[in-house]
Design an enzyme around this catalytic site. Structure first.
Site, PDB file in Angstrom:
ATOM      1  N   ASN A 189       0.913  -1.177  -0.201  1.00  0.00           N
ATOM      2  CA  ASN A 189      -0.177   0.131   0.080  1.00  0.00           C
ATOM      3  C   ASN A 189       0.649   1.217   0.041  1.00  0.00           C
ATOM      4  O   ASN A 189       1.604   1.546   1.183  1.00  0.00           O
ATOM      5  CB  ASN A 189      -0.895  -0.044   1.294  1.00  0.00           C
ATOM      6  CG  ASN A 189      -1.684   1.164   1.430  1.00  0.00           C
ATOM      7  OD1 ASN A 189      -1.762   1.942   0.639  1.00  0.00           O
ATOM      8  ND2 ASN A 189      -2.817   1.011   2.267  1.00  0.00           N
ATOM      9  N   ARG A 244      -2.438  -1.795  -3.572  1.00  0.00           N
ATOM     10  CA  ARG A 244      -3.703  -1.196  -3.306  1.00  0.00           C
ATOM     11  C   ARG A 244      -3.566  -0.162  -4.372  1.00  0.00           C
ATOM     12  O   ARG A 244      -2.500   0.732  -4.361  1.00  0.00           O
ATOM     13  CB  ARG A 244      -3.724  -0.676  -2.017  1.00  0.00           C
ATOM     14  CG  ARG A 244      -4.852   0.273  -1.855  1.00  0.00           C
ATOM     15  CD  ARG A 244      -4.915   1.189  -0.554  1.00  0.00           C
ATOM     16  NE  ARG A 244      -5.812   1.926  -0.375  1.00  0.00           N
ATOM     17  CZ  ARG A 244      -5.923   2.922   0.258  1.00  0.00           C
ATOM     18  NH1 ARG A 244      -4.797   3.358   0.910  1.00  0.00           N
ATOM     19  NH2 ARG A 244      -7.015   3.584   0.573  1.00  0.00           N
ATOM     20  N   HIS A 292     -12.545   3.210  -0.031  1.00  0.00           N
ATOM     21  CA  HIS A 292     -12.467   2.248   0.798  1.00  0.00           C
ATOM     22  C   HIS A 292     -13.280   1.124   0.473  1.00  0.00           C
ATOM     23  O   HIS A 292     -13.817   0.288   1.243  1.00  0.00           O
ATOM     24  CB  HIS A 292     -13.229   2.655   2.008  1.00  0.00           C
ATOM     25  CG  HIS A 292     -12.546   3.807   2.624  1.00  0.00           C
ATOM     26  ND1 HIS A 292     -13.273   4.780   3.517  1.00  0.00           N
ATOM     27  CD2 HIS A 292     -11.512   4.374   2.981  1.00  0.00           C
ATOM     28  CE1 HIS A 292     -12.720   5.817   3.963  1.00  0.00           C
ATOM     29  NE2 HIS A 292     -11.300   5.561   3.775  1.00  0.00           N
ATOM     30  N   ASN A 304      -9.326   7.030   9.934  1.00  0.00           N
ATOM     31  CA  ASN A 304      -9.153   8.423   9.588  1.00  0.00           C
ATOM     32  C   ASN A 304     -10.080   9.007   8.482  1.00  0.00           C
ATOM     33  O   ASN A 304     -10.522   9.802   8.918  1.00  0.00           O
ATOM     34  CB  ASN A 304      -7.568   8.698   9.280  1.00  0.00           C
ATOM     35  CG  ASN A 304      -6.844   8.374  10.632  1.00  0.00           C
ATOM     36  OD1 ASN A 304      -7.032   9.363  11.558  1.00  0.00           O
ATOM     37  ND2 ASN A 304      -5.807   7.492  10.572  1.00  0.00           N
ATOM     38  N   ARG A 356     -10.943  15.920   7.224  1.00  0.00           N
ATOM     39  CA  ARG A 356     -11.808  16.169   6.124  1.00  0.00           C
ATOM     40  C   ARG A 356     -13.349  16.495   6.592  1.00  0.00           C
ATOM     41  O   ARG A 356     -13.715  16.339   7.353  1.00  0.00           O
ATOM     42  CB  ARG A 356     -11.942  15.041   5.215  1.00  0.00           C
ATOM     43  CG  ARG A 356     -10.704  14.791   4.225  1.00  0.00           C
ATOM     44  CD  ARG A 356     -10.793  13.548   3.583  1.00  0.00           C
ATOM     45  NE  ARG A 356      -9.832  12.721   4.025  1.00  0.00           N
ATOM     46  CZ  ARG A 356      -9.755  11.433   3.481  1.00  0.00           C
ATOM     47  NH1 ARG A 356     -10.792  10.667   2.813  1.00  0.00           N
ATOM     48  NH2 ARG A 356      -8.947  10.273   4.071  1.00  0.00           N
ATOM     49  N   ASP A 392      -7.188  12.982  16.123  1.00  0.00           N
ATOM     50  CA  ASP A 392      -7.388  11.472  16.585  1.00  0.00           C
ATOM     51  C   ASP A 392      -8.762  11.132  17.557  1.00  0.00           C
ATOM     52  O   ASP A 392      -8.576  12.032  18.596  1.00  0.00           O
ATOM     53  CB  ASP A 392      -5.935  11.090  17.508  1.00  0.00           C
ATOM     54  CG  ASP A 392      -5.889   9.811  17.617  1.00  0.00           C
ATOM     55  OD1 ASP A 392      -6.703   9.048  18.619  1.00  0.00           O
ATOM     56  OD2 ASP A 392      -4.989   8.909  17.275  1.00  0.00           O
ATOM     57  N   ARG A 420      -9.401   9.117  19.805  1.00  0.00           N
ATOM     58  CA  ARG A 420      -8.927   8.845  21.309  1.00  0.00           C
ATOM     59  C   ARG A 420      -8.736  10.308  22.074  1.00  0.00           C
ATOM     60  O   ARG A 420      -9.310  10.418  23.089  1.00  0.00           O
ATOM     61  CB  ARG A 420      -7.818   7.917  21.523  1.00  0.00           C
ATOM     62  CG  ARG A 420      -8.289   6.450  21.117  1.00  0.00           C
ATOM     63  CD  ARG A 420      -6.920   5.852  20.988  1.00  0.00           C
ATOM     64  NE  ARG A 420      -6.165   6.235  19.572  1.00  0.00           N
ATOM     65  CZ  ARG A 420      -5.457   5.403  18.937  1.00  0.00           C
ATOM     66  NH1 ARG A 420      -5.221   4.346  19.275  1.00  0.00           N
ATOM     67  NH2 ARG A 420      -4.946   5.887  17.707  1.00  0.00           N
ATOM     68  N   ILE A 443     -12.256   3.438  14.663  1.00  0.00           N
ATOM     69  CA  ILE A 443     -13.190   4.244  15.407  1.00  0.00           C
ATOM     70  C   ILE A 443     -14.358   3.253  15.543  1.00  0.00           C
ATOM     71  O   ILE A 443     -14.865   2.764  16.534  1.00  0.00           O
ATOM     72  CB  ILE A 443     -13.556   5.521  14.916  1.00  0.00           C
ATOM     73  CG1 ILE A 443     -12.650   6.390  14.885  1.00  0.00           C
ATOM     74  CG2 ILE A 443     -14.850   6.040  15.600  1.00  0.00           C
ATOM     75  CD1 ILE A 443     -12.870   7.674  14.049  1.00  0.00           C
ATOM     76  N   GLU A 490      -7.915  -4.922   5.189  1.00  0.00           N
ATOM     77  CA  GLU A 490      -8.015  -4.530   3.736  1.00  0.00           C
ATOM     78  C   GLU A 490      -6.680  -5.331   3.110  1.00  0.00           C
ATOM     79  O   GLU A 490      -6.788  -5.743   2.002  1.00  0.00           O
ATOM     80  CB  GLU A 490      -7.683  -3.033   3.532  1.00  0.00           C
ATOM     81  CG  GLU A 490      -8.915  -2.418   3.962  1.00  0.00           C
ATOM     82  CD  GLU A 490      -8.841  -0.884   3.971  1.00  0.00           C
ATOM     83  OE1 GLU A 490      -8.457  -0.391   5.089  1.00  0.00           O
ATOM     84  OE2 GLU A 490      -8.860  -0.088   3.114  1.00  0.00           O
TER      85      GLU A 490
HETATM   86  N1  LIG Z   1      -9.711   2.752  21.411  1.00  0.00           N
HETATM   87  C1  LIG Z   1     -10.333   3.845  20.670  1.00  0.00           C
HETATM   88  N2  LIG Z   1     -11.392   4.518  20.810  1.00  0.00           N
HETATM   89  C2  LIG Z   1     -11.895   5.410  19.892  1.00  0.00           C
HETATM   90  N3  LIG Z   1     -10.973   5.588  18.763  1.00  0.00           N
HETATM   91  C3  LIG Z   1      -9.863   4.986  18.583  1.00  0.00           C
HETATM   92  C4  LIG Z   1      -9.665   3.727  19.271  1.00  0.00           C
HETATM   93  N4  LIG Z   1      -8.436   2.972  18.643  1.00  0.00           N
HETATM   94  C5  LIG Z   1      -8.409   3.714  17.436  1.00  0.00           C
HETATM   95  N5  LIG Z   1      -9.055   4.816  17.162  1.00  0.00           N
HETATM   96  C6  LIG Z   1      -9.353   5.804  16.239  1.00  0.00           C
HETATM   97  O1  LIG Z   1      -9.279   5.158  14.834  1.00  0.00           O
HETATM   98  C7  LIG Z   1      -8.878   6.013  13.980  1.00  0.00           C
HETATM   99  C8  LIG Z   1      -7.885   5.522  13.074  1.00  0.00           C
HETATM  100  O2  LIG Z   1      -8.533   4.525  12.429  1.00  0.00           O
HETATM  101  P1  LIG Z   1      -7.656   3.448  11.219  1.00  0.00           P
HETATM  102  O3  LIG Z   1      -8.671   2.450  10.689  1.00  0.00           O
HETATM  103  O4  LIG Z   1      -6.746   3.039  11.722  1.00  0.00           O
HETATM  104  O5  LIG Z   1      -7.446   4.578  10.301  1.00  0.00           O
HETATM  105  P2  LIG Z   1      -6.923   4.524   8.605  1.00  0.00           P
HETATM  106  O6  LIG Z   1      -8.248   5.265   8.010  1.00  0.00           O
HETATM  107  O7  LIG Z   1      -5.817   5.259   8.713  1.00  0.00           O
HETATM  108  O8  LIG Z   1      -6.545   3.086   8.227  1.00  0.00           O
HETATM  109  C9  LIG Z   1      -8.286   7.214  14.949  1.00  0.00           C
HETATM  110  O9  LIG Z   1      -9.186   8.326  14.863  1.00  0.00           O
HETATM  111  C10 LIG Z   1      -8.221   6.653  16.213  1.00  0.00           C
HETATM  112  O10 LIG Z   1      -8.297   7.696  17.086  1.00  0.00           O
END
Ligand SMILES: Nc1ncnc2c1ncn2[C@@H]1O[C@H](COP(=O)(O)OP(=O)(O)O)[C@@H](O)[C@H]1O
Ligand SMILES: Nc1ncnc2c1ncn2[C@@H]1O[C@H](COP(=O)(O)OP(=O)(O)O)[C@@H](O)[C@H]1O
Lengths: 395, 395
Positions: B7, B90, B179, B208, B238, B279, B281, B328, B381
């Site tokens: 990727n 990808r 996606h 994200n 975004r 983020d 979290r 998330i 993925e």
């Molecule tokens: N325990 C958690 N509680 C809330 N949000 C989380 C938790 N763990 C990861 N996230 C959120 O998931 C998001 C990233 O998701 P991910 O699927 O890894 O992203 P990407 O689109 O880059 O693949 C971030 O906003 C992160 O804060």
């Protein structure tokens, strides 16, 4: 009591004179092509219809013609300009200042003017209408009824955009909503009909401009037009929802200026961009004759409305009625059928036979099995403006 | 059989080596900050974790490091570069050409390149990864798995925008969707779980980037990202849906260039623009500590998701399951609770206790009374790319 309702556009002036509280229309009319040599003046009473084509250089001259006609010894309606008690003005943008109908003062005019940056085509024309009316009907009370006012009850999580706070909070970029007078008018009729203490309603205003409102207990809680009247449903010439990146792409790829793209999105898109026509009757005729583009455009239009119905059913978490109104909503049997087809999961079932109407009053076209009432309610923004204007001076 | 999944982003390269068909992960890793002096190389096997910070000038050098590490006598995984049977790439944008996973040929590369105008940040980086992989693993079959492919089943009335036909039809401005690999992967798991001949599913990918797909009988019929990956839900940086007029207003009012506004909409908006954090979290922690901005941003985020659930329930005219996935979706107990609250009119009821999980496999968190299954399904993925790549050469 006599109430003159004025709807002043950039090159037009619509008017209607009501006898209140009995809501009788004494006369109505429109001036089109203000600023041109061949402006058109139409004036209609119960007895006469007058149509004149002549040069009308500005709104002032236009409204003077209206006043002169109102006072005409033979075909007129009133004896003196002072017979008009209230002039009710439609004002498009009230920003976040106005959540109610308001008597016009110098301060109110200053605010309407200041809001011109949010409604550059509409607010200056509305203000022009106000100032001309003040001069011609100096004894009358002047009242502003805002298109945005009904939507001031929309909560922050719904009106706020996910852009940096400095633009939204500090510079007032948010959802305002429009067509509020129409949505308020038809939703009140629907609530009266439902006769329930609590109600969940979706009003669907389909005219040249189109919009939908989610209404809970009589209050607007979300709406499809947003910061401007271009968002949401597919309209006569406006695109409705588009991916914002399209604008950047068009600028770069086709070397278009922002104002050219704005014109495309506002005036050359929607049903016009899809079919070459903005008038629904012509599009429907073409579709009936097998035109594929017209059929697709109707599919897209109905599909978008369905999506908003679903979205509002979700945030209302329930639904008592959907209401069709305005030119297309009241008259297009076909569009109502398209929109309501296959929505029984949401409790919506149309009676296809009852639907074959163009009613002049509230008509229930739901099937017996429908959990949700499907209503057609003719809108009347002018009457609503007259009513609200009178209401303001009740106490 | 060994399948390397790549990727390749503008300044990063993620990789994962699978043993297939048993789907064992042999190693995985990421290179970040390609082009910088302090690029980071991370490599992980079942036994070792290696992390190096050094200058990695370009993707070629990066992939050479991966290859060298794979072949390392002590910590390596394979004996020769030829041990890699397939490299699955990808690719973000497949335009309307690719509705399936495809073996990469000169012609395919030319098309990926031509599509760069639609995905200027992604497709050139993807292509770079392909060409480097061809050089380093000359014996391997090279396969492209497109983010857009799964959405090629979306019908015209849903993918077309209401702008003039000359831009949509002739210049390919339409909804593409993204996606897709994730939505396909989790929807297939959901369909297997539902065990029904016909199914109506909404998949909610919240990472994200965030997006939702309406899926009927396994096929995408609508999707929240559009022409670009900026539309729809509120994301990390975004904006998601905004009234397009905001762009014209910002340009005029704040004298911003289009590329500045594009940057605001893509990189400074969403949760970042609302709270100062992208983020989830951190935002959730602030909200828990009573931060009003963070609470509002979470409300807005969940509200937008609810609206899309309703809208897709309407066009599906029914709903068997909603699926939460990605960072998330899989981990945020709070976001799932917010989204599912007060959606019982649509048949959705969450079991608040069951919901208190961060599962590593499909988990049903619906209440007994729920008509619709509420599922959490971890996405993968990379595995989906490996599977589809193997599938391609089955016959
Ligand atoms: N325990 C958690 N509680 C809330 N949000 C989380 C938790 N763990 C990861 N996230 C959120 O998931 C998001 C990233 O998701 P991910 O699927 O890894 O992203 P990407 O689109 O880059 O693949 C971030 O906003 C992160 O804060
Ligand atoms: N019988 C009809 N069938 C279909 N559409 C109709 C019919 N009558 C009027 N319309 C449509 O209504 C629209 C105008 O609606 P209206 O509410 O008058 O507009 P405005 O927004 O200007 O007030 C036009 O597209 C027109 O074609």
């Amino acid at each position: 009591m006599q109430v003159l309702v004025l709807n002043s556009g950039s090159s037009s002036l619509k008017f209607q004179l009501f006898s209140m509280p009995d809501t009788r229309i004494l006369c109505s009319g429109i001036i089109e092509r203000i600023g041109f040599e061949d402006a058109i003046f139409k004036f209609k009473t119960n007895k006469d219809t007058i149509e004149v084509v002549e040069s009308i250089p500005n709104h002032k001259v236009g409204l003077q013609m209206v006043s002169k006609q109102l006072l005409d010894k033979d075909t007129g309606i009133i004896k003196s300009a002072d017979a008009i008690d209230i002039v009710g003005h439609r004002v498009v943008h009230g920003g976040k200042h106005f959540s109610n109908t308001t008597e016009i003062t110098a301060n109110v005019k200053a605010k309407i003017k200041a809001l011109s940056s949010l409604a550059p085509l509409h607010n200056p024309a509305n203000l022009e209408g106000i100032e001309v009316a003040e001069a011609i009907f100096p004894k009358a009370k002047q009242v502003a009824v805002f298109d945005t006012a009904f939507h001031q009850s929309i909560p922050e999580h719904a009106y706020k955009y996910a852009i940096p706070n400095e633009y939204s909070d500090m510079h007032n970029i948010r959802l305002y909503g429009f067509h509020g007078t129409s949505h308020k008018y038809v939703s009140e009729k629907a609530i009266e009909y439902l006769d329930k203490a609590h109600s969940k309603i979706i009003t669907i205003h389909l005219g040249n401009g189109c919009s939908m409102t989610a209404i809970k207990d009589g209050k607007s809680i979300d709406h499809s037009l947003g910061f401007s009247p271009v968002n949401g449903l597919i309209m006569g010439t406006r695109s409705g929802d588009v991916d914002p990146s399209i604008i950047f792409h068009m600028a770069e790829r086709f070397n278009l200026s922002l104002s050219e793209i704005n014109t495309i999105i506002q005036k050359k898109s929607g049903m016009l961009g899809l079919t070459g026509h903005s008038d629904m009757r012509e599009i429907q005729a073409k579709a009936d004759n097998g035109d594929k583009n017209a059929q697709l455009a109707l599919d897209m239009n109905a599909y978008r409305i369905k999506k908003y119905i679903g979205s509002y059913a979700a945030i209302l978490n329930g639904l008592d009625a959907i209401v069709f109104t305005a030119g297309i909503g009241e008259n297009s049997v076909d569009m109502r059928r398209r929109v309501c087809s296959e929505l029984n999961y949401l409790g919506i079932v149309l009676d296809e036979d009852k639907n074959k109407v163009r009613p002049d009053k509230l008509t229930d076209v739901s099937a017996e099995t429908s959990i949700v009432k499907v209503l057609i309610i003719p809108t009347n923004e002018e009457l609503e403006i007259a009513k609200q204007s009178v209401e303001l001076f009740k106490n």
